[in-house]
Enzyme design. Structure first.
Site, PDB file in Angstrom:
ATOM      1  N   GLY A  10      20.146  46.445  36.227  1.00 52.09           N
ATOM      2  CA  GLY A  10      19.885  45.583  35.077  1.00 52.09           C
ATOM      3  C   GLY A  10      19.291  46.350  33.914  1.00 52.09           C
ATOM      4  CG  ASN A  32      10.769  38.881  35.166  1.00 52.34           C
ATOM      5  OD1 ASN A  32      10.989  38.579  33.989  1.00 52.34           O
ATOM      6  ND2 ASN A  32       9.879  39.793  35.509  1.00 52.34           N
ATOM      7  CD  GLN A  75      14.658  37.653  38.278  1.00 49.33           C
ATOM      8  OE1 GLN A  75      14.942  36.837  39.161  1.00 49.33           O
ATOM      9  NE2 GLN A  75      14.122  38.830  38.577  1.00 49.33           N
ATOM     10  CB  SER A 110      20.424  43.586  38.290  1.00 47.61           C
ATOM     11  OG  SER A 110      20.012  44.535  39.239  1.00 47.61           O
ATOM     12  N   GLY A 111      22.915  43.537  40.681  1.00 45.04           N
ATOM     13  CA  GLY A 111      23.338  43.088  42.008  1.00 45.04           C
ATOM     14  C   GLY A 111      22.196  42.802  42.972  1.00 45.04           C
ATOM     15  CG  HIS A 112      18.181  44.865  42.968  1.00 41.79           C
ATOM     16  ND1 HIS A 112      16.864  44.549  43.159  1.00 41.79           N
ATOM     17  CD2 HIS A 112      18.269  45.322  41.697  1.00 41.79           C
ATOM     18  CE1 HIS A 112      16.169  44.819  42.054  1.00 41.79           C
ATOM     19  NE2 HIS A 112      17.010  45.284  41.152  1.00 41.79           N
ATOM     20  CB  THR A 120      32.855  59.499  39.919  1.00 42.27           C
ATOM     21  OG1 THR A 120      33.294  60.730  39.363  1.00 42.27           O
ATOM     22  CG2 THR A 120      33.810  59.036  41.006  1.00 42.27           C
ATOM     23  CB  CYS A 180       7.916  46.447  36.492  1.00 46.90           C
ATOM     24  SG  CYS A 180       9.626  46.424  36.973  1.00 46.90           S
TER      25      CYS A 180
HETATM   26  N1  PLP Z   1      15.591  41.863  33.746  1.00 46.03           N
HETATM   27  C1  PLP Z   1      14.882  41.015  34.493  1.00 46.03           C
HETATM   28  C2  PLP Z   1      14.620  39.642  33.980  1.00 46.03           C
HETATM   29  C3  PLP Z   1      14.386  41.420  35.732  1.00 46.03           C
HETATM   30  O1  PLP Z   1      13.678  40.581  36.481  1.00 46.03           O
HETATM   31  C4  PLP Z   1      14.637  42.746  36.171  1.00 46.03           C
HETATM   32  C5  PLP Z   1      14.077  43.236  37.450  1.00 46.03           C
HETATM   33  O2  PLP Z   1      13.079  42.747  37.932  1.00 46.03           O
HETATM   34  C6  PLP Z   1      15.401  43.583  35.347  1.00 46.03           C
HETATM   35  C7  PLP Z   1      15.861  43.114  34.156  1.00 46.03           C
HETATM   36  C8  PLP Z   1      15.700  44.986  35.745  1.00 46.03           C
HETATM   37  O3  PLP Z   1      16.688  45.015  36.734  1.00 46.03           O
HETATM   38  P1  PLP Z   1      16.914  46.356  37.609  1.00 46.03           P
HETATM   39  O4  PLP Z   1      15.791  46.410  38.576  1.00 46.03           O
HETATM   40  O5  PLP Z   1      18.220  46.133  38.275  1.00 46.03           O
HETATM   41  O6  PLP Z   1      16.933  47.477  36.651  1.00 46.03           O
END
Ligand code: PLP
Length: 399
Positions: A74, A153, A183, A203-205, A241, A329
Site C-alpha cells: 500500500g 485504519n 483499509q 494492499s494484499g496483506h 520482474t 506503525c
Molecule cells: N494505508 C492505510 C490506511 C493502512 O492502514 C496501511 C497499513 O497499515 C497502509 C496504507 C500501508 O500499507 P502497506 O503496509 O501495505 O504498505
C-alpha cells in the site's frame, strides 16, 4: 503461554487464506518462468498475471485492465500515485490531504512540503468525519492533487469518497484525486468509476493475501512519472520482474473478498457490535472513540480512561489476545495516535485507547472470551492508575 491465539488486529495485517496460498504455489514450484520471456514455458505465468489484472480491474470496477498496475504494498501504491502525478506535471505546487491519513501519505506530504509544495491538511470532527467545507475551501486553481483515505485504519470511519470527488472536481476539474483504499478493500465494495477516482491504492496483506503485494489503479486519463526506472513491465509504470506468485495471490484474495462482502456487512459487523456494546456497557471507564454508523464493519476503537493502553495490551497478550493501541506503525512509540489527536479525544482516554479489528476468521467464542476476560484486566490496570480520585468521580457519574 498456553492460551489459543485470538487475533483481533486485522487492520495491522491478516492471516493468509489457505486458498490464496494454494493459488500461489504453482508459480513458486513448476511455473517459475519470467513472464516476459518469449518461450512457451513463460505462457502460464504471463497468463496468470493477465488474469489477475482482470480480477483486480473488476475488484475496483475499473474500465480497463490497463489501468491496473501491481506494486509491492500500500505504501508503494501511495508513493507511486502521489509522486507520480506531481513529477509528471511540476507546474502546480499545491496539494491537499487529511490530518488522519496513514503515515505512508502523511510523511510523504511532509517531505513534499520541505521540497516547496504548499500543503493543506484537512481536519475531522470528534467522530472522525472529514470537514468537507474546509476541503471545498482549500481546492484552488493550482491544486495538483488531493489525497483522501477511503476508510481510516484506526477508527474505521468511511469517507464519502464520491461526494469528495464531486467537491474537488466542481472547483478544479484538473485536480487529481488519489484514494488510499488499503483499509476499505475487502471490507466494503470499491467502485472507482462510480466515485470519480483518478488513482486508488490497495494492499494484499490487509485482505488475506501475503505481505509484499499491492495494486494501484491509475485511470486512463491520468499520467504519472514512474518511481522505479528499468524494464518495460507494468506498461512502463513500474519496472521490475513481475512477482507472479504474489500477483496470483492478491487476485485470489480479491475474489474471496468479493464473495465475503455480505458476510463482512452482516456477521463480522454483528460480532464487532457485540464486542463494542459489551465493553461499553460492562466497563465504566470505557469510551467509544467514534460511534458513527458509517464505519468498516470490522473495526472499533475504545478508550479506557485514566489508564495506559500498553499495559492493557500486555495483559491481553498474556491471554493470547492481540489488539493494538494505535496503528501498527505508531504503536512502537508512546506518542499518542495522530488520528485520535485530530479527533480531539480527551487526553484522559487517548493513552488508553485500543483498536479491535476482526476478520472472517474471528469466531463468536473468541469474542465471548474477550468480553469475559477484559473487565478483570481493566480492573487490574485501573487499580494502579495514579488518577484514583478522577476514576471514582467517573464511576459515580456513569452509575
Ligand atoms: N494505508 C492505510 C490506511 C493502512 O492502514 C496501511 C497499513 O497499515 C497502509 C496504507 C500501508 O500499507 P502497506 O503496509 O501495505 O504498505
Amino acid at each position: 503461554m498456553t492460551n489459543k491465539l485470538i487475533y483481533l488486529d486485522n487492520n495491522a495485517t491478516t492471516k493468509v487464506d489457505e486458498r490464496v496460498l494454494e493459488a500461489m504455489m504453482p508459480y513458486f514450484k513448476e511455473e517459475y518462468a519470467n513472464p516476459s520471456s518469449m518461450y512457451d514455458f513463460s505462457r502460464k505465468s504471463s497468463n496468470a498475471i493477465k488474469e489477475a489484472r482482470g480480477v483486480i480491474k473488476d475488484f475496483v470496477n475499473a474500465k480497463d485492465e490497463k489501468e491496473i498496475i501491481f506494486t509491492s504494498c500500500g505504501s508503494e501504491s501511495a508513493s507511486t500515485a502521489i509522486r507520480g502525478v506531481l513529477n509528471y506535471d511540476r507546474n502546480k505546487k499545491h496539494i491537499i490531504t487529511t490530518k488522519v491519513e496513514h503515515p505512508c501519505v502523511l510523511n510523504l506530504y511532509q517531505t513534499l512540503e520541505k521540497q516547496g509544495y504548499s500543503v493543506d491538511y484537512i481536519g475531522v470532527d470528534s467522530n472522525g468525519e472529514l470537514n468537507l467545507e474546509e476541503l471545498e475551501a482549500a481546492v484552488k486553481d493550482d491544486t495538483a492533487l488531493v489525497s483522501v483515505m477511503w476508510a481510516n485504519n484506526e477508527n474505521g470511519v468511511i469517507n464519502p469518497i464520491g461526494r469528495i470527488s464531486e467537491i474537488i472536481k466542481s472547483k478544479n476539474k484538473d485536480t487529481k484525486f488519489f484514494v488510499d483504499a488499503v483499509q476499505a478493500a475487502g471490507k466494503i465494495p470499491i467502485d472507482v468509476q462510480a466515485n470519480g477516482i483518478d488513482l486508488l491504492g490497495i494492499s494484499g496483506h490487509k485482505f488475506h493475501a501475503p505481505k509484499g503485494i499491492g495494486a494501484l489503479y491509475i485511470n486512463s486519463k491520468t499520467m504519472i512519472t514512474p518511481l522505479i526506472a528499468g524494464g518495460h513491465q507494468e506498461r512502463g509504470k513500474r519496472a521490475g520482474t513481475e512477482n507472479t506468485p504474489y500477483i496470483a495471490g492478491i487476485a485470489k484474495a480479491a475474489e474471496l473478498a468479493v464473495d465475503g462482502l455480505q458476510y463482512e456487512a452482516t456477521e463480522i459487523k454483528r460480532l464487532r457490535d457485540k464486542l463494542e456494546s459489551n465493553i461499553i456497557n460492562k466497563i465504566y471507564n470505557a469510551r467509544l472513540n467514534t460511534s458513527v454508523a458509517n464505519r468498516v464493519p470490522n473495526t472499533t476503537n475504545i478508550g479506557f480512561e485514566y489508564i495506559e493502553g500498553e499495559l492493557i495490551l500486555l495483559h491481553l497478550s498474556d491471554l493470547g489476545i492481540c489488539a493494538s493501541s494505535g496503528s501498527a506503525c505508531t504503536s512502537g512509540s508512546l506518542e499518542p495516535s495522530h488520528v485520535l489527536r485530530a479527533m480531539n479525544v480527551p487526553f484522559t482516554a487517548i493513552h488508553g485507547s485500543i483498536r479491535w479489528s476482526l476478520s472472517r476468521f474471528t469466531t463468536e467464542d473468541e469474542i465471548d472470551f474477550v468480553i469475559e476476560k477484559l473487565p478483570a484486566i481493566i480492573d487490574k490496570v485501573t487499580a494502579i492508575s495514579p488518577y484514583q480520585k478522577e476514576l471514582q468521580a467517573l464511576k459515580e457519574l456513569r452509575k
